[in-house]
Motif scaffolding. Structure first.
Motif, short mmCIF file in Angstrom:
data_model
loop_
_atom_site.label_atom_id
_atom_site.label_comp_id
_atom_site.label_asym_id
_atom_site.label_seq_id
_atom_site.Cartn_x
_atom_site.Cartn_y
_atom_site.Cartn_z
N VAL A 201 -7.29 -13.32 -0.90
CA VAL A 201 -7.98 -12.57 0.15
C VAL A 201 -8.71 -11.41 -0.53
N VAL A 202 -10.01 -11.29 -0.27
CA VAL A 202 -10.81 -10.23 -0.90
C VAL A 202 -11.47 -9.38 0.17
N THR A 203 -11.91 -8.19 -0.23
CA THR A 203 -12.65 -7.35 0.72
C THR A 203 -14.01 -8.00 0.99
N GLU A 204 -14.43 -7.94 2.24
CA GLU A 204 -15.69 -8.59 2.61
C GLU A 204 -16.87 -7.94 1.88
N ASP A 205 -16.78 -6.60 1.70
CA ASP A 205 -17.91 -5.88 1.08
C ASP A 205 -17.78 -5.73 -0.43
N GLY A 206 -16.71 -6.29 -1.01
CA GLY A 206 -16.55 -6.20 -2.46
C GLY A 206 -15.97 -4.90 -2.95
N ALA A 207 -15.64 -4.00 -2.04
CA ALA A 207 -15.04 -2.71 -2.45
C ALA A 207 -13.59 -2.94 -2.92
N LEU A 208 -13.07 -1.94 -3.61
CA LEU A 208 -11.72 -2.04 -4.16
C LEU A 208 -10.67 -2.07 -3.06
N SER A 209 -9.53 -2.66 -3.39
CA SER A 209 -8.41 -2.65 -2.45
C SER A 209 -7.10 -2.38 -3.20
N CYS A 210 -6.14 -1.83 -2.46
CA CYS A 210 -4.86 -1.43 -3.04
C CYS A 210 -3.73 -1.83 -2.10
N HIS A 211 -2.56 -2.09 -2.66
CA HIS A 211 -1.43 -2.61 -1.87
C HIS A 211 -0.12 -2.13 -2.49
N PHE A 212 0.72 -1.53 -1.65
CA PHE A 212 2.10 -1.21 -2.06
C PHE A 212 3.04 -1.76 -1.00
N GLU A 213 4.23 -2.18 -1.42
CA GLU A 213 5.19 -2.75 -0.48
C GLU A 213 6.62 -2.47 -0.93
N HIS A 214 7.43 -2.06 0.05
CA HIS A 214 8.87 -1.98 -0.16
C HIS A 214 9.58 -2.75 0.94
N THR A 215 10.73 -3.32 0.58
CA THR A 215 11.65 -3.88 1.56
C THR A 215 12.61 -2.76 1.96
N VAL A 216 12.68 -2.49 3.26
CA VAL A 216 13.38 -1.29 3.77
C VAL A 216 14.39 -1.69 4.84
N ALA A 217 15.63 -1.25 4.66
CA ALA A 217 16.67 -1.48 5.67
C ALA A 217 16.74 -0.29 6.61
N ILE A 218 16.81 -0.56 7.92
CA ILE A 218 17.06 0.49 8.90
C ILE A 218 18.58 0.67 8.99
N THR A 219 19.04 1.90 8.75
CA THR A 219 20.48 2.16 8.86
C THR A 219 20.71 3.32 9.82
N GLY B 178 -13.64 0.46 1.00
CA GLY B 178 -14.77 0.33 1.91
C GLY B 178 -14.29 -0.06 3.29
N SER B 179 -14.90 -1.11 3.83
CA SER B 179 -14.54 -1.58 5.16
C SER B 179 -13.18 -2.29 5.14
N TRP B 180 -12.51 -2.30 6.30
CA TRP B 180 -11.22 -3.00 6.42
C TRP B 180 -11.39 -4.51 6.42
N LYS B 181 -12.62 -4.99 6.54
CA LYS B 181 -12.81 -6.43 6.74
C LYS B 181 -12.52 -7.23 5.47
N THR B 182 -12.03 -8.43 5.68
CA THR B 182 -11.62 -9.29 4.58
C THR B 182 -12.32 -10.65 4.66
N ARG B 183 -12.27 -11.38 3.56
CA ARG B 183 -12.66 -12.79 3.60
C ARG B 183 -11.82 -13.56 2.59
#
Ligand code: MG
Ligand code: MG
Length: 265
Positions: free
Chosen positions: A237-255, A224-229
């Motif tokens: 931290v949750v979405t302000e409107d209660g919509a679903l949220s997803c998160h992926f993360e990698h640690t990346v070296a610049i070479t 939904g909206s980007w807003k959080t609370r």
């Protein structure tokens, strides 16, 4: 937040002199820290199914990290009580493992870090439990795709804002929105080092990416909206409107040869 504010955050990297460049020896250590956390998240998610509690998932991650002779990176940091942040459905980041039972249809994010010889890794994966809707599959694939675009933009000579715009431009092809109040970051001896790496904002701005810079690139995308609370526990931290949220993360070296993902086995 409007585009002007987005620009200000993205441009903050220009004036940060605290970004550290890692030596090849340090990168080798960080690669090991990355391997360990990738192993830990994989082991925990092999057990992810309807009926498991989030504290059980956390215990698996902790045991996996310690089995490799490493230390959990999040445990005790800023007072955080657990090895992993586990955030479900409308929870975006920083969920605290508990006796909450995972349900079929949940989307579950595990965000975890490991420390090897004083160096951090940071890695997050979102996974769907059991059968679920096409919207959930789409949210996960869009978020993962935006991470991949962000990593591809992490080329030496590019700027932090090029990562930001690559992530945002991918998400903009969907109906989803990128979280603005939480951003990626440099990483090394500290989990959070300069520069900030927003998931939005114009390309061509911010710190120039140099070999030896290591970044945690981590798009958080809301259905939904980007807003959080902030939830009542003061952490989650949750979405302000209660919509679903997803998160992926990698640690990346610049070479010299381009971006190298460290958080892989
Ligand atoms: Mg993380
Ligand atoms: Mg991070």
């Amino acid at each position: 937040m409007n585009g002007d504010s987005a620009h200000k955050i993205a441009a903050r990297g220009n004036i940060v002199s605290g970004a550290t460049l890692k030596s090849s020896l340090e990168l080798d250590i960080m690669r090991e820290a990355g391997r360990v956390v990738a192993f830990a998240v994989r082991k925990a998610f092999e057990a992810l199914e309807h009926g498991i509690t989030t504290i059980e998932l956390d215990n698996i991650a902790r045991q996996a990290i310690e089995s490799q002779g490493a230390k959990p990176g999040f445990l005790g940091l800023y007072g955080f009580p657990s090895t992993a942040c586990i955030s479900i459905n409308e929870e975006i980041v920083h969920g605290i493992p508990s006796d909450r039972i995972v349900q079929s249809g949940d989307i579950v994010t595990m965000d975890c870090g490991a420390i090897v010889d004083g160096y951090n890794s940071d890695h997050a994966v979102t996974k769907l439990v059991g059968f679920s809707s096409s919207e959930k599959h789409g949210l996960i694939s869009t978020t993962l795709g935006s991470l991949e675009r962000g990593i591809q933009a992490a080329q030496p000579g590019n700027r932090v804002g090029d990562i930001s715009s690559a992530v945002e431009n991918h998400v903009r092809k969907s109906s989803f929105e990128v979280v603005r109040e939480y951003v990626g970051h440099g990483i090394g001896r500290d989990l959070h080092e300069p520069p900030q790496v927003p998931n939005f904002g114009p390309g061509g701005h911010g710190l120039v990416l140099q070999p030896g810079l290591v970044l945690a690139i981590e798009p958080m995308v809301n259905a939904g909206s980007w807003k959080t609370r902030m939830a009542d526990d003061g952490w989650t931290v949750v979405t302000e409107d209660g919509a679903l949220s997803c998160h992926f993360e990698h640690t990346v070296a610049i070479t010299e040869d381009g971006p190298v993902v460290l958080t892989v086995e």
